[in-house]
Design an enzyme around this catalytic site. Structure first.
Site, mmCIF file in Angstrom:
data_model
loop_
_atom_site.group_PDB
_atom_site.id
_atom_site.type_symbol
_atom_site.label_atom_id
_atom_site.label_comp_id
_atom_site.label_asym_id
_atom_site.label_seq_id
_atom_site.Cartn_x
_atom_site.Cartn_y
_atom_site.Cartn_z
ATOM 1 N N GLY A 129 -64.945 25.873 -2.756
ATOM 2 C CA GLY A 129 -66.471 25.520 -3.036
ATOM 3 C C GLY A 129 -67.474 26.656 -3.381
ATOM 4 N N GLU A 130 -66.844 27.690 -2.643
ATOM 5 C CA GLU A 130 -67.951 28.946 -2.576
ATOM 6 C C GLU A 130 -67.583 29.453 -4.162
ATOM 7 O OE1 GLU A 130 -67.031 31.498 0.438
ATOM 8 O OE2 GLU A 130 -66.754 29.668 1.882
ATOM 9 N N SER A 131 -68.804 29.930 -4.540
ATOM 10 C CA SER A 131 -68.729 30.507 -5.999
ATOM 11 C C SER A 131 -67.997 32.019 -5.979
ATOM 12 C CB SER A 131 -70.233 31.065 -6.300
ATOM 13 O OG SER A 131 -70.900 31.959 -5.388
ATOM 14 N N ILE A 183 -64.579 30.952 -6.100
ATOM 15 C CA ILE A 183 -64.186 30.292 -7.639
ATOM 16 C C ILE A 183 -63.962 31.445 -8.497
ATOM 17 C CG2 ILE A 183 -65.152 29.151 -9.257
ATOM 18 C CD1 ILE A 183 -66.556 26.991 -7.279
#
Length: 1445
Positions: free
Chosen positions: A659-661, A664
């Site tokens: 979920g963390e940018s 990603i």
């Protein structure tokens, strides 16, 4: 009939053209036939006003060209004199074809013309050798497929269409069909399909004929595929060589071409124009690729053929086109939006079924030949199989059934090319539909289960699934899943047994029976070599050198399966603790000691069951090692020629996107780099791929997140991606395609876990096709059992449980028999693969169904058993398994014995099962050894051992049923009862229970030992208290069986003996009263010894030592059985005396015989046995001499028998001296000096024991015995000159034997009156004793005088005489009178031998001094009598003697 004659005459013309008369006749017949057809066409045309009016028209007397051509032909045919093959067929076909082509003719005229053409084709006039036959065939096809006519009524139109179908099929079946070009064959099929298509709005008959014709065409075309050579020569007749298959073709000849004028039979091109058939394709084909994303991705594989190939004689090109067309029909059906149809069958089911049926026919006839042609094979692997996957999930059971049939055909012929496709089919179709939890209807479940069972009936199917898929780390465990599915589906859970349960059972048993059949074909190892990884090797790089050689692929498959199992265990550890999971894999050498990114990445990529959240967190971590793993992980994907959204879907299916940018971004960077490396396409650089991937993720979230209210539009998406491609824009069409692909199909960034079998999505299919190029070759199994051990170990437990549950719930005998077949197959496999635990589980399960282990709750259990077919079949099966596969039964013997005991209690066993088992082998004796000894335990005796039963065997039980001699009179048994009882008896006979024990000598050692232990366990531990008669009966029966198998396994007695001995010992030591059990134990033990002693000399001591148990019997028990025991011991001795060699063994025998000496009933038999041993010394040996002598002494002393027996016993003792003499002689002659000396010393000790025994008998109260013993003793003491006894032995003998005897007799003589009364005539014995003393002393004087202790011995002799001189005995003084005489004789002898002479030696060793010192006290005058010339002074005489010398 005329047609048949015509055909035969034509053939005659072809075969014998030189026969002029026959030729002219045949030509005339053909001419008449064509003339008749011309007349028929003209007649029908004249009926029409248009054609008939031209003959009377005043303005135009000319006839129509169609009529003119027909009449011209009529004139010509009778003028042709040549052979028909030399006549151009166009001459007599063209007029009819013109009529067919004409749009001015009506349907009736066209129909007659078509009939004429068909008749000519049916005559087989057109052959390969006919002139211009190729042009003629092309003319026929072109004319018929371009047929035009006016429709006057619907029925006539249908007739024309049916005639057209008839001719097209005749063309393809004609001998000249090989002259047709690829183009014309395609045209024929296309025309036929258009008629099929139009027939939907016509009558039922036309529909069926059209479909049948289409099937026949496909079958006719593809039946030639096996005859087509490789790609270079891909024609049916091999007439031309095709250099390539990949060239262009005019769209007019393609099945995918578009109609030009909207005419024809298409219902989808607007207004239909009936009555017109042109050379174009139907509208249904125009939409082949609409909205078909999967087809678009692989369109590059479908390369059209050039016009040159299409004009060549037909072969592979037309087959490829036709097959591609049939596959494309499925594409159309899948994406159809075609509105309503006039046909009464729904389009969703009709078109797929029709096309699937045609495809099935093509595959059936093409068979293995398809793999020789890459274009066909590629169509089948990709487009066809992809569509089958989609239609396999159809709600229609008809479609599903046809799909399964096609896949089964492809498995039979092409499975080596369809490894991953088959995996996908079973995982995504069969395993999903066969289980209700995935939402499948009952019909779908049933059809899919039927299909699975069909596959299971293929002998090697499951083996190949296991070897190719379960043993491949990149594939799912299809075999295991299918086996579990069958097992679960056979279980009736809270419901009655249904056809689905039976169907699943059939599949399960088919698999098991396949294994059982392979068992006898070799390559069955009892225990496959365990697989170990001794050092780290990259598990994804394990290779097999030769997939065609079982010596290579079998170890390879087992190693891969081991790796796969370890990886799954590692995955389980990883899911709980990632660090420990990796450490576990390092410990099993699946990962290196020092982790490297590639190995961890491959673990994540190829291991099923990993927690995708944990994998995503690991890959998104900022740690350098994790980043390296991420890039290696991305490197395991093959994105070549793949759309970006498809590649991204595949990538994100393997883990959960963090979920963390930042995470990603790292993940998408690795993906973009890999994607750009393999499929740059229109992307300028990897940054473009990264930005576009980010944009796709954002679009996916926007479109499919319910919290986003305002959705991104297509323009927004395109605008967001401007100038990302190296500063330029990506093509709008490219971005639009991406946009709609994401909108229609969400990219799941949180992959589902543990949801069972996934659906086959387009992206997964593309990935599958990529993998299929790299996967390991398909392993083809043969009929040998290479991997069955591993497979059976996986499925055995659920299989036995499933068959057992069905058997329990079943109510029909056919189902019973199916289950029994399964049980027997399981038993065979378990035995042959040495899976003892599985066989034990099976036996336990089966024994429950026999009902024999249930409490006896019914009044007549025998009748209940006879009425229960299930119980009877289970019982027969249990004992069949015990007899066939007993070698591999272990703990299961307990359950089998429980059943046997229940049958025994019910009186259903054959009489004397156990006794017969032992007696059969006892009867046979070795030849050349005389008549065998009779059985020591007679039949009457054996029957007396067991507790009386309610019945004796089967017939006894049957007679009970018929008997009326009961306390309460009962009625005669009914016919049903008699029948039930008869069935029971027949069942027991089929069981062959006795064979278990009679054939136990063939059992493997472990199984035999377990059988013996089970018998001991079933018998129970004997109790000192009172046990019930039933328990005792059981114990006796078990002991009988135990003894039986012991006797039948004499060669392996060492294996059984300890347990048997301990069991018998427990019985003997715990029994205080006589009973059948202890009787069976004692006599069974004796019987074992009797039978086994001749064969097991190394165990003779053990066997004989066991007989000491008899000595431990309670006194009351021993007394009751003493006589029988003695008889048995006597028989044992007589039969095995030569086999008993050790002192210990003889000690036991002697003990048993000695005990009987004082038993009134047993002593006779005991003495007989002892006499057998000692008579003639034939069985006496150093090992038993002392024991036998002691035994004889006890019989001599015993007053139970007559005096003669005691005398005989003494004689036996005396005669045994001859053995000592013989042994001593043999020792001196045959042995070394040291050994001979040792043996002589032992002989001396034996002789001493002998004379000691006789000494004791000399004190017997019976005069005859006593005196005989004295004489015998004298014989033994004086008759041993040849033994060469040691000199020091004689002082012992005098001290322990002679002097002791004299002293004991003196005491008896001086005893009280009662004692003297008991010892009658003791004075005579005293006389004999004195004589013995004198005789022996004189006999041994020379030897004795040499001893240093002679003086002491001589003093004792004189002392005993002195005592006897003073002894007073009533009624006699003979002994007193005898003493002086004996003493004088001794002295004279001593004098004569120079032993008694005067010496100067002083002290106790002076014989002279000591002699006269004691003799003068008794007889003072004796010295002067012996030495008359000597001085009376002993001292002086001694001195004078010395001086004179």
């Amino acid at each position: 009939m005329g047609r048949l004659r015509l055909q035969s005459s034509i053939k005659a013309i072809e075969e014998e053209p030189e026969d002029g008369e026959s030729t002219s006749s045949s030509i005339a017949v053909l001419a008449c036939t064509i003339n008749s057809e011309i007349g028929s066409v003209l007649a029908v045309m004249r009926r029409n006003v248009r054609w008939g009016g031209r003959y009377v028209s005043g303005d135009d007397q000319l006839e129509h060209s169609l009529i003119q051509s027909l009449k011209t032909l009529r004139k010509q045919i009778f003028t042709w004199q040549h052979h028909w093959q030399s006549i151009n067929p166009s001459l007599y076909l063209q007029p009819f074809l013109d009529v067919i082509r004409s749009d001015e003719t009506g349907a009736p005229i066209t129909a007659v013309a078509l009939s004429a053409v068909y008749k000519i084709l049916a005559l087989d006039v057109l052959g390969i050798d006919t002139i211009n036959v190729e042009d003629a065939m092309h003319l026929v096809v072109d004319a018929v497929t371009s047929c035009r006519f006016e429709v006057t009524d619907p029925s006539s139109e249908e007739v024309v269409l049916m005639k057209i179908l008839q001719i097209l099929l005749a063309c393809m079946k004609s001998k000249a069909s090989v002259m047709l070009s690829n183009q014309h064959v395609c045209t024929i099929v296309n025309t036929c399909f258009r008629i099929v298509h139009q027939a939907g709005s016509k009558g039922e008959l036309l529909q069926r004929i059209a479909r049948h014709t289409m099937h026949e065409l496909v079958r006719c075309i593809f039946s030639h595929l096996p005859d087509v050579n490789r790609t270079e020569q891909s024609l049916v007749r091999g007439g031309g060589s095709l250099k390539t298959e990949t060239a262009g073709i005019d769209p007019d000849y393609s099945f995918g071409s578009r109609s030009e004028n909207g005419s024809g039979y298409s219902e989808y091109d607007g207004q239909l124009t009936p009555g017109v058939i042109n050379n174009t394709s139907s509208g249904i084909i125009n939409n082949l690729t609409d909205e078909n994303t999967m087809r678009a991705d692989n369109e590059k594989d479908v390369v059209p053929l050039d016009l040159h190939l299409m004009t060549e004689p037909y072969g592979l090109p037309c087959m490829v086109e036709i097959f591609h067309f049939l596959c494309s029909l499925l594409n159309v059906a899948e994406h159809a939006g075609m509105g309503s149809r006039a046909n009464n069958i729904s389009f969703d089911e009709d078109v797929p079924l029709f096309s699937l049926g045609l495809i099935n026919s093509a595959i059936e006839l093409g068979g293995p030949a398809i793999r020789r042609h890459p274009r066909l094979l590629n169509l089948l692997q990709d487009e066809l199989f992809r569509n089958l996957m989609q239609f396999g999930l159809s709600d229609s059971p008809l479609i599903l059934s046809m799909v399964c049939s096609i896949v089964l055909n492809m498995y039979q012929h092409l499975r080596t090319e369809l490894k991953l496709q088959l995996e996908a089919f079973f995982s995504c179709v069969i395993l999903r539909l066969a289980q209700s939890r995935f939402g499948a209807s009952y019909q779908q479940q049933e059809v899919s289960m039927e299909a699975l069972v069909d596959f299971c009936r293929q002998k090697t199917f499951m083996v190949e699934m296991y070897a190719n898929l379960d043993c491949d780390i990149t594939c799912s465990n299809v075999f295991e899943d299918l086996a579990n599915l069958l097992s679960r589906s056979a279980f009736p859970v809270n419901c009655p047994l249904s056809s689905m349960h039976i169907l699943a059972l059939d599949g399960l048993i088919a698999v098991i029976q396949g294994m059982a059949e392979r068992v006898g074909n070799g390559s069955v190892s009892s225990e496959p070599t365990p697989v170990y990884l001794e050092e780290y090797t990259p598990f994804w790089m394990v290779k097999c050198e030769n997939f065609g050689d079982p010596d290579h692929w079998v170890p390879f498959a087992r190693k891969k399966k081991y790796i796969k199992r370890r990886l799954m265990i590692g995955a389980d550890h990883f899911n709980r603790d990632p660090k420990k999971g990796l450490e576990f894999l390092q410990g099993t050498h699946l990962l290196p000691e020092k982790l490297d990114p590639q190995s961890v990445a491959c673990f994540f990529r190829y291991t099923a069951g990993l927690d995708k959240n944990l994998v995503g967190d690991f890959l998104g971590n900022h740690d350098d090692f994790c980043v390296q793993v991420l890039h290696e992980f991305a490197g395991t994907f093959d994105f070549k020629d793949m759309n970006l959204d498809t590649a991204l879907r595949l990538f994100l299916e393997t883990f959960r996107l963090p979920g963390e940018s930042q995470k990603i971004q790292r993940v998408l960077e690795a993906f973009s780099e890999r994607y750009y490396e393999q499929s740059p396409q229109i992307l300028a650089n990897k940054d473009a791929a990264l930005l576009l991937s980010y944009s796709i993720i954002m679009l996916n979230t926007d479109q499919h997140n319910i919290q986003v209210k305002k959705k991104m539009s297509e323009e927004d998406f395109i605008r967001n991606n401007r100038h990302i491609n190296g500063g330029n824009d990506l093509p709008r069409e490219f971005l639009s395609e991406l946009y709609y692909a994401i909108c229609k199909n969400e990219i799941r960034t949180t992959p589902e876990q543990g949801t069972g079998f996934a659906e086959m999505t387009p992206s997964r299919w593309i990935d599958l096709m990529h993998k299929s190029d790299k996967t390991s070759p398909y392993i083809v199994a043969d009929s040998r059992a290479y991997l069955d051990h591993d497979m059976f170990a996986i499925m055995s437990g659920p299989t036995i449980a499933a068959i057992s549950v069905v058997f329990d719930h079943a109510e029909h005998e056919d189902v019973y028999q199916t289950c029994i077949d399964g049980f027997l197959a399981v038993a065979k496999i378990s035995a042959c693969h040495h899976l003892e635990d599985i066989l034990d589980d099976l036996v336990v399960s089966l024994c429950k169904f026999t009902t024999l282990l249930n409490p006896l709750s019914v009044e007549e259990p025998v009748l209940a058993f006879g009425d229960d077919a299930k119980a009877r079949m289970a019982t027969v099966t249990v004992f069949t398994i015990a007899n066939r596969y007993g070698d591999f039964i272990r703990t299961g013997w307990r359950n089998i014995l429980d059943c046997i005991l229940r049958l025994h209690k019910l009186g259903l066993l054959p009489a004397r099962v156990a006794s017969d088992a032992a007696d059969e082998s006892e009867i046979s004796s070795e030849p050349g050894h005389g008549k065998p000894l009779p059985n020591s335990l007679s039949a009457a005796h054996m029957q007396s051992i067991g507790t009386p039963r309610r019945s004796s065997g089967l017939m006894g039980r049957f007679s009970q049923l018929l008997s009326l001699d009961t306390e309460e009179p009962r009625s005669q048994p009914t016919e049903q009862q008699l029948a039930a009882h008869q069935r029971t008896l027949q069942t027991i006979q089929k069981c062959h229970i006795d064979s278990i024990f009679t054939e136990s000598k063939f059992l493997h050692a472990d199984s035999l030992l377990q059988l013996a232990r089970a018998l001991i366990w079933a018998a129970g531990r004997p109790q000192k208290g009172n046990s019930s008669p039933e328990d005792e009966d059981t114990a006796v029966f078990c002991l009988e069986l135990l003894i039986a198998i012991t006797l039948n396994n004499r060669d392996r007695i060492g294996l059984l003996w300890q347990g048997v001995y301990e069991h018998i010992a427990n019985i003997v030591q715990s029994t205080v009263v006589a009973c059948a059990l202890v009787e069976k134990a004692v006599f069974g033990l004796l019987r074992i010894c009797q039978r086994l002693l001749p064969y097991k000399e190394n165990l003779a001591d053990e066997l004989l030592r066991s007989l000491q148990l008899v000595l431990k019997l309670d006194a009351r028990v021993a007394d009751q059985y003493c006589e029988q025991i003695t008889l048995e011991v006597s028989r044992l001795v007589k039969a095995n005396a030569t086999h008993i060699r050790s002192p210990m063994g003889w000690r036991t025998i002697a003990s048993l015989l000695s005990i009987t000496a004082r038993h009134p009933d047993a002593s006779e038999s005991g003495f007989e046995a002892l006499s057998f041993i000692m008579s003639d010394g034939s069985h006496l040996s150093p090992a038993n001499f002392v024991l036998c002598v002691d035994g004889a002494r006890q019989f001599a002393e015993s007053r139970v028998g007559q005096t003669d027996r005691s005398v005989h016993a003494v004689d036996l003792m005396v005669h045994s001296v001859s053995c000592l003499v013989r042994w001593a002689k043999d020792a001196r002659e045959a042995m070394a000096e040291v050994e001979a000396g040792k043996l002589c010393q032992d002989i001396g000790e034996m002789w001493l024991r002998l004379v000691q025994g006789l000494r004791k008998i000399c004190l017997d109260q019976r005069e005859e015995v006593r005196n005989h013993a004295l004489l015998s003793l004298q014989t033994c003491l004086t008759g041993v000159d040849d033994i060469c006894l040691q000199p020091n032995l004689w002082p012992q003998c005098f001290e322990m034997v002679i002097f002791t005897m004299l002293d004991d007799l003196a005491e008896i003589a001086q005893g009280n009156p009662q004692t003297q009364k008991e010892y009658r005539n003791i004075e005579g014995t005293l006389v004999l004793a004195l004589k013995l003393l004198a005789t022996v002393f004189l006999h041994l004087l020379d030897e004795l005088s040499q001893l240093s202790s002679f003086c002491k011995l001589w003093r004792n002799v004189i002392g005993r005489m002195e005592r006897y001189m003073k002894l007073k005995v009533k009624r006699s003084d003979k002994h007193q009178e005898l003493v002086p005489e004996l003493l004088k004789n001794i002295l004279l002898a001593m004098k004569a031998k120079g032993v008694l002479v005067p010496t100067s030696t002083l002290g106790g060793d002076n014989v002279w001094e000591q002699t006269w010192l004691h003799v003068n006290k008794i007889f003072p005058s004796l010295q002067s009598e012996v030495f008359p010339n000597q001085d009376s002074n002993p001292g002086d005489s001694g001195l004078s003697s010395v001086s004179s010398e």
